[in-house]
Every structure is written in structure tokens, then in C-alpha cells.
Design a protein around this motif. Structure first.
Motif, PDB file in Angstrom:
ATOM      1  N   TYR A 527      -3.299  44.627   6.086  1.00  0.00           N
ATOM      2  CA  TYR A 527      -2.286  45.319   5.283  1.00  0.00           C
ATOM      3  C   TYR A 527      -0.915  45.250   5.963  1.00  0.00           C
ATOM      4  N   GLN A 528       0.072  44.766   5.239  1.00  0.00           N
ATOM      5  CA  GLN A 528       1.445  44.712   5.746  1.00  0.00           C
ATOM      6  C   GLN A 528       2.197  45.945   5.246  1.00  0.00           C
ATOM      7  N   TYR A 529       2.793  46.688   6.184  1.00  0.00           N
ATOM      8  CA  TYR A 529       3.552  47.875   5.789  1.00  0.00           C
ATOM      9  C   TYR A 529       4.810  47.467   5.032  1.00  0.00           C
ATOM     10  N   PRO A 530       5.129  48.147   3.926  1.00  0.00           N
ATOM     11  CA  PRO A 530       6.372  47.825   3.205  1.00  0.00           C
ATOM     12  C   PRO A 530       7.590  48.185   4.044  1.00  0.00           C
ATOM     13  N   SER A 531       8.727  47.591   3.682  1.00  0.00           N
ATOM     14  CA  SER A 531       9.940  47.774   4.475  1.00  0.00           C
ATOM     15  C   SER A 531      10.401  49.227   4.494  1.00  0.00           C
ATOM     16  N   TRP A 532      10.190  49.956   3.393  1.00  0.00           N
ATOM     17  CA  TRP A 532      10.621  51.351   3.380  1.00  0.00           C
ATOM     18  C   TRP A 532       9.800  52.199   4.350  1.00  0.00           C
ATOM     19  N   ALA A 533       8.514  51.841   4.532  1.00  0.00           N
ATOM     20  CA  ALA A 533       7.677  52.584   5.475  1.00  0.00           C
ATOM     21  C   ALA A 533       8.112  52.285   6.915  1.00  0.00           C
ATOM     22  N   VAL A 534       8.445  51.020   7.188  1.00  0.00           N
ATOM     23  CA  VAL A 534       8.935  50.659   8.515  1.00  0.00           C
ATOM     24  C   VAL A 534      10.250  51.373   8.805  1.00  0.00           C
ATOM     25  N   ALA A 535      11.101  51.491   7.775  1.00  0.00           N
ATOM     26  CA  ALA A 535      12.367  52.209   7.938  1.00  0.00           C
ATOM     27  C   ALA A 535      12.127  53.671   8.292  1.00  0.00           C
TER      28      ALA A 535
END
Length: 630
Positions: A527-535
Motif C-alpha cells: 500500500y502506497q500512502y497518498p500524498s495528503w497522508a504523507v503531508a
């Protein structure tokens, strides 16, 4: 504590007192402090995080940067934080009377401890869930005949031939290897974890439902933590006699059982055999530094807090070496237990060791449960093991909660809040429970790993570096060495002086730079974390670090001075009430120039400390006084 032990109390009369510091209290004896610190340092990370980092970073190759970081960063910073808190007898906020402009470091420590305390108790609650689930004749993750199991499930107990390490006679070796490659075989413990305990959703934003069993266990976890801290260090100091020692009994039992399993040697060799090409990756060094900070508890604020309840002349240098070595030895020992079982699982599945388990906390809840099904009277061993995990977690959680409570109480500092400290503890516990509820949803494990990867990695490195620089270069290394000599009777050894001034800050700084250069976004399995979650993850990491410049700017603006340089000097110089908390210990340059009076803001033992006036740091770095009765 024996009166004849000068290294624990250089002033003979101190041994006859119940508490030196009547206002804040002290540990009942020195064993309580050492056991509490061991329980704080030896936590879930030793079982869950350290073996996982070895497994991810090339097995034994991880040992080299790990011990380099321990020697040059871990132990020196551990000693610095213990001596810092013990000298001032203040929590992570109060100690920054040493240089008020850097008080933001203390607030950063509080933010980090808040994040960790929220998700750490969720891991404890999952251990509680497994503990209660083990109260059955057959463990629910033993076989593949449950409603949540998939056709890919394969239990080690379903086929006795696999238990003996041999393939079923009907399948030639090459056919069996082809099946292993084409069929994604999973253990019942892994499916129990993913499909039943977590009911894992497909995305971090898809919260689904709150898992009520986990929510109930989270409530149990917080109630236990609160009850053990209801009287502060007086009650938690008694609990650690059991919580800090019993886990070693269970680890030894599991180690003996693990090394007798077929394939265990393969797993242990994977653990010990270094893959030296990994050494060149900055992420391995970054993980080593992060693990040292995470495991020893540096920059969390807990070490400063626990040491602040020591008696002034306690030998914290000896304690720091003992606790640090005990912690890291436990990590390595737990790694043997984990990798012996991973080797067995790899042998059973016919795959490489690196492919047999999940990352992160799933390792402790997948690999271990699978091994427990092989033990005689499996439910009994399962109860013992998960009880051990609970105790390991609680030992750390006690200190995390006490760090926040002590910081709040010390900062307010008046008679009312000292009397109501239990209610402060209750309030922090309730807030922690409410903030942990989203982590019990179907997407909770995604958020837990996001907090673990961001809230307690980069920020810990930055906070430690700034703390080291501010004490050594702003306050002055000679001043600090004199403080330690006054407290311990000898200055810090030359090795620690060099590490504090040069080696530790330099290593931490370069590790931070390399980690930023080779940064990769977080993933959970495929699973790749979405960019908003990384933010959001970066915002969590930034929220603790940003406290440092924001408070420095605030302190600078409210400090008096004719020029900018003068205001900067006034903002960084020690406040008037910096130094030992008790008047009897304020000797040398801390000796009062006039007869002691309540206006000094110091605790004079024969008087009632609650009637004394509370020193407030003024805008020019000096102190003004506020009557606690107003």
C-alpha cells in the motif's frame, strides 16, 4: 538506600530523610528509579521495532551502525538528560531555566511524548485483545477453518509432514516450489491479524467502523495506566518491581523454545550475517539513530522527568551506563527470539526469511502468535507472552504520561495544582483515550504507522541536537561540567565531554542530512500512502520542532535590552532561579548572597513549601515573584 553509600547520597544526613524534596517528592529508593528507567527504555520497541529494523536493513549489518550510534550518541545523551533533570529537579519544561530562550525544546519534547503516548497505548490495547482472545482451549489463529480465513491460508498444524520439515510425498520438489511461487500462502495468524482483529480497510482515508473490542481494550489500557500513576512516582515505583523484571522470564522461555524449532538456525544466521552493501545506505544509519533515540527514550522528555525525582547526589552516571547497556542487550536478545521463529516460518513456507512476516507492529502479532501455537498448552504460553507485551508497553507508557503531568504541574507550580495532581493525571489520560479512538478503526494501523514513522523520527534527532548545542555552547560546557562535579563529586569523563561538545551533535546533524537526501515516502506492504497522508505526517514531525523557533522568538520579543545583541544575551542567560532546587544544595556560585527568605523562591525544608512564593521568569531573564496564595 544505605547511608554508607556516598555515591548515592553524598550528604550522610540525606539518607535519613524520606524525601529530600518535600514539595515534589522523590523515589522511594534508587532501585525504583533504575527499574523505572529500564522499564521506560525496554519497551515494545525492543520486541517489535528493533528486530523489524534489522529485518528491513540487512540483518546483522544493522548492528554496526546501531552500536556506533549507541556509543557516540545514545549513552552520552542518556547521561546528559539524566544529569540535566537531576540537577534542577524539574521536568522537561522547568529545566530550561538554564536558558529560557530554548524552552521550546521542552515543549517539543511534550509534543513528541503526546504523539507517542497516543499510539503506543493502542499497541498495548491490541496486546490486551490478544491476551483476552487467548482464554480459549484452542487459540483462534491456530487453524484455517475460521469464517475469516481465505483459501490461501495454510497452518503449520494442518499438515504434520510440514511440521517435520518435509514436503508431502505426493508433490515432487519442483512442483512444490512452483506452487509456493504461484500461490500466495499465508499463515492463520497473519489472516487473524489482518482480516479479524484489524478488519483492515483498503485506504488510510477509509476509516470504516471503530472496532469495538479494540476500543474496549484501549479503555482498559488507559485505566490501568492511570491507576498505576494515581500517586505519581510513589505508586509507579512499586509497580515496576514486577513490570520491569517479569518480561525477561518469558523471553528466556520463548528463546529456548524458538531455537529448538527446525529452520531456526537459518533465521538466526539471517539476523547475524551482515549484508555490508546496506551500510552505504543513509536510511540504515538514520534508522539506527532513530532506534537509539526511540529505544533509550532520548528527546522524549521522560529521562529528564524521571531523573528529576532523584536525590541530588545520586550517581546518575553509573545509572545511565547500566540502563543503556541493559536496554540494548535486551533488543539483541529479543532479536534472537524473533529471528529463530522467522526462520522456522520461512522453512515451513519454503520462502526466504525476508518474505515471511509483515512490517511494523504486525511482526509481534503475526510471527509470535504463529510460534505460540507450536508450544505445549499453547493458550497458557499465549497468555504469558501477551501479558509480557502488556508489561513492556506499560513501563514506557507510565513515563510518557508522567512526563506530561510533571511538566504541567511544574509549570503552574502553585499549591492548588500540587494538591490536584491526580486530577491532572486523569485529564491527560482521558484526552489520550479520546485521541486514540481513530486508531482503533479499520484504517487505524495506517495512522499508527504514519505517527510512528514521522512523529518519532526526524523530530527526535533535531530536538536532541539542539538540546546538546544549547547546553554545551549557549550555557557553556565548563559551567555544565562544574554543575555535574558539584552534584556527583567528579566531572563527566573526558569521552563524554568530547561527545557532548563535538561528536554527538556532528553525527546527529549528518544523519539528518543524509536521511533527508535519501527520503522515501512511507508504505505499508504494497500500500502506497497518498500524498495528503504523507503531508500530515510531515506536519506532525514539524509540530514538535516548530515549538523551538516559535518560543525563542516569543522569549526574544519579551526580553528587555538596549540592543538586539543585548536582548539576545538576556534571553539566553540562565534565569535567577536556575540551579539545585533545595537551598542546602545551592553551594559555590549558587550560594545565596543574603540570608534565605521566602522571597528567594527556593524550597527551605523547615518551612512549608506551599507558603513560599513562586518565581516567575521576567522579561529580562531575571525573576519576579508571584504570591501563590493570590
Amino acid at each position: 538506600m544505605l547511608a554508607a553509600a556516598p555515591q548515592n547520597g553524598a550528604v550522610p544526613s540525606e539518607a535519613t530523610k524520606k524525601d529530600q524534596n518535600l514539595k515534589r517528592g522523590n523515589w522511594g529508593n534508587q532501585i525504583e528509579f533504575v527499574l523505572t528507567s529500564v522499564g521506560y527504555a525496554v519497551g515494545l520497541g525492543n520486541v517489535w521495532r528493533f528486530p523489524y529494523l534489522c529485518y528491513r536493513n540487512g540483518g546483522g549489518a544493522f548492528m554496526f551502525p546501531y552500536f556506533i550510534m549507541l556509543i557516540f550518541c545514545g549513552i552520552p545523551l542518556f547521561f546528559m538528560e539524566l544529569s540535566f533533570g537531576q540537577f534542577a529537579s524539574q521536568g522537561c519544561l522547568g529545566v530550561w531555566r538554564i536558558s529560557p530562550m530554548f524552552k521550546g525544546v521542552g515543549y517539543g519534547m511534550m509534543v513528541v511524548s503526546t504523539y507517542i503516548g497516543i499510539y503506543y497505548n493502542v499497541v498495548i490495547c491490541i496486546a490486551f485483545y490478544y491476551f483476552f482472545s487467548s482464554m480459549t482451549p484452542v487459540l483462534p489463529w491456530t487453524y484455517c477453518n475460521n469464517p475469516w480465513n481465505t483459501p490461501d491460508c495454510m497452518s503449520v498444524l494442518d499438515n504434520p509432514n510440514i511440521t517435520n520439515g518435509s514436503q508431502p510425498p505426493a508433490l515432487p520438489g519442483n512442483v512444490s516450489q512452483a506452487l509456493n511461487q504461484t500461490l500466495k500462502r499465508t499463515s492463520p495468524s497473519e489472516e487473524y491479524w489482518r482480516l479479524y482483529v484489524l478488519k483492515l480497510s483498503d485506504d488510510i482515508g477509509n476509516f470504516g467502523e471503530v472496532r469495538l473490542p479494540l476500543l474496549g481494550c484501549l479503555g482498559v489500557s488507559w485505566v490501568v495506566v492511570f491507576l498505576c500513576l494515581i500517586r505519581g512516582v510513589k505508586s509507579s515505583g512499586k509497580v515496576v518491581y514486577f513490570t520491569a523484571t517479569f518480561p525477561y522470564v518469558v523471553l528466556t522461555i520463548l528463546f529456548i523454545r524458538g531455537v529448538t524449532l527446525e529452520g531456526a538456525f537459518t533465521g538466526i544466521m539471517y539476523y547475524l550475517t551482515p549484508q555490508w552493501d546496506k551500510i552505504l545506505e543513509a536510511k540504515v544509519w538514520g534508522d539506527a539513530a532513530s532506534q537509539i533515540f526511540y529505544s533509550l527514550g532520548c528527546a522524549w522528555g521522560g529521562l529528564v522527568t524521571m531523573a528529576s525525582y532523584n536525590k541530588f547526589h545520586n550517581n546518575c552516571y553509573r545509572d545511565s551506563v547500566i540502563i543503556s547497556i541493559t536496554n540494548c542487550a535486551t533488543s539483541v536478545y529479543a532479536g534472537f527470539v524473533i529471528f529463530s521463529i522467522l526462520g522456522f516460518m520461512a522453512n515451513h513456507l519454503g520462502v526466504d526469511v525476508s518474505r515471511v512476516a509483515d512490517h511494523g507492529p504486525g511482526l509481534a502479532f503475526v510471527a509470535y502468535p504463529e510460534a505460540l501455537t507450536l508450544l505445549p498448552i499453547a493458550p497458557l504460553w499465549s497468555l504469558l507472552f501477551f501479558f509480557m507485551l502488556i508489561l513492556l508497553g506499560l513501563g514506557t507508557q507510565f513515563c510518557l504520561l508522567e512526563t506530561l503531568v510533571t511538566a504541567i504541574v511544574d509549570e503552574v507550580g502553585n499549591e492548588w495544582i500540587l494538591q490536584k495532581k491526580t486530577y491532572v493525571t486523569l485529564g491527560v489520560a482521558v484526552a489520550g483515550f479520546l485521541l486514540g479512538i481513530p486508531l482503533t478503526s479499520q484504517a487505524g494501523i495506517y495512522w499508527l504507522l504514519l505517527m510512528d514513522n514521522y512523529a518519532a523520527s526526524f523530530s527526535l534527532v533535531i530536538i536532541s541536537c539542539i538540546m546538546c548545542v544549547s547546553i554545551m555552547y549557549i550555557y557553556g560546557h565548563q559551567n555544565y561540567f562544574q554543575d555535574i562535579r558539584m552534584m556527583l563529586g567528579f566531572p563527566p569523563p573526558l569521552f563524554f565531554q568530547i561527545c557532548w561538545r563535538f561528536v554527538s551533535p556532528a553525527i546527529i546533524f549528518f544523519i539528518l542530512i543524509f536521511s533527508v537526501i535519501q527520503y522515501q515516502p512511507i508504505t505499508y506492504n504494497q500500500y502506497q500512502y497518498p500524498s495528503w497522508a504523507v503531508a500530515i505526517g510531515f506536519l506532525m514531525a514539524l509540530s514538535s520542532v516548530i515549538c523551538i523557533p516559535l518560543y525563542a522568538l516569543f522569549q526574544f520579543c519579551r526580553t528587555d535590552g538596549d540592543t538586539l545583541l543585548q536582548r539576545l544575551k538576556n534571553a539566553t542567560k540562565p534565569s535567577r532561579d536556575w540551579g539545585p532546587a533545595l537551598l542546602e544544595h545551592r553551594t559555590g556560585r549558587y550560594a545565596p548572597t543574603i540570608a534565605p527568605s521566602p522571597e528567594d523562591g527556593l524550597e527551605v525544608q523547615p518551612l512549608h513549601p506551599d507558603k513560599a512564593q513562586i518565581p516567575m521568569v521576567g522579561s529580562n531573564g531575571s525573576s519576579r515573584l508571584q504570591d501563590s496564595r493570590i
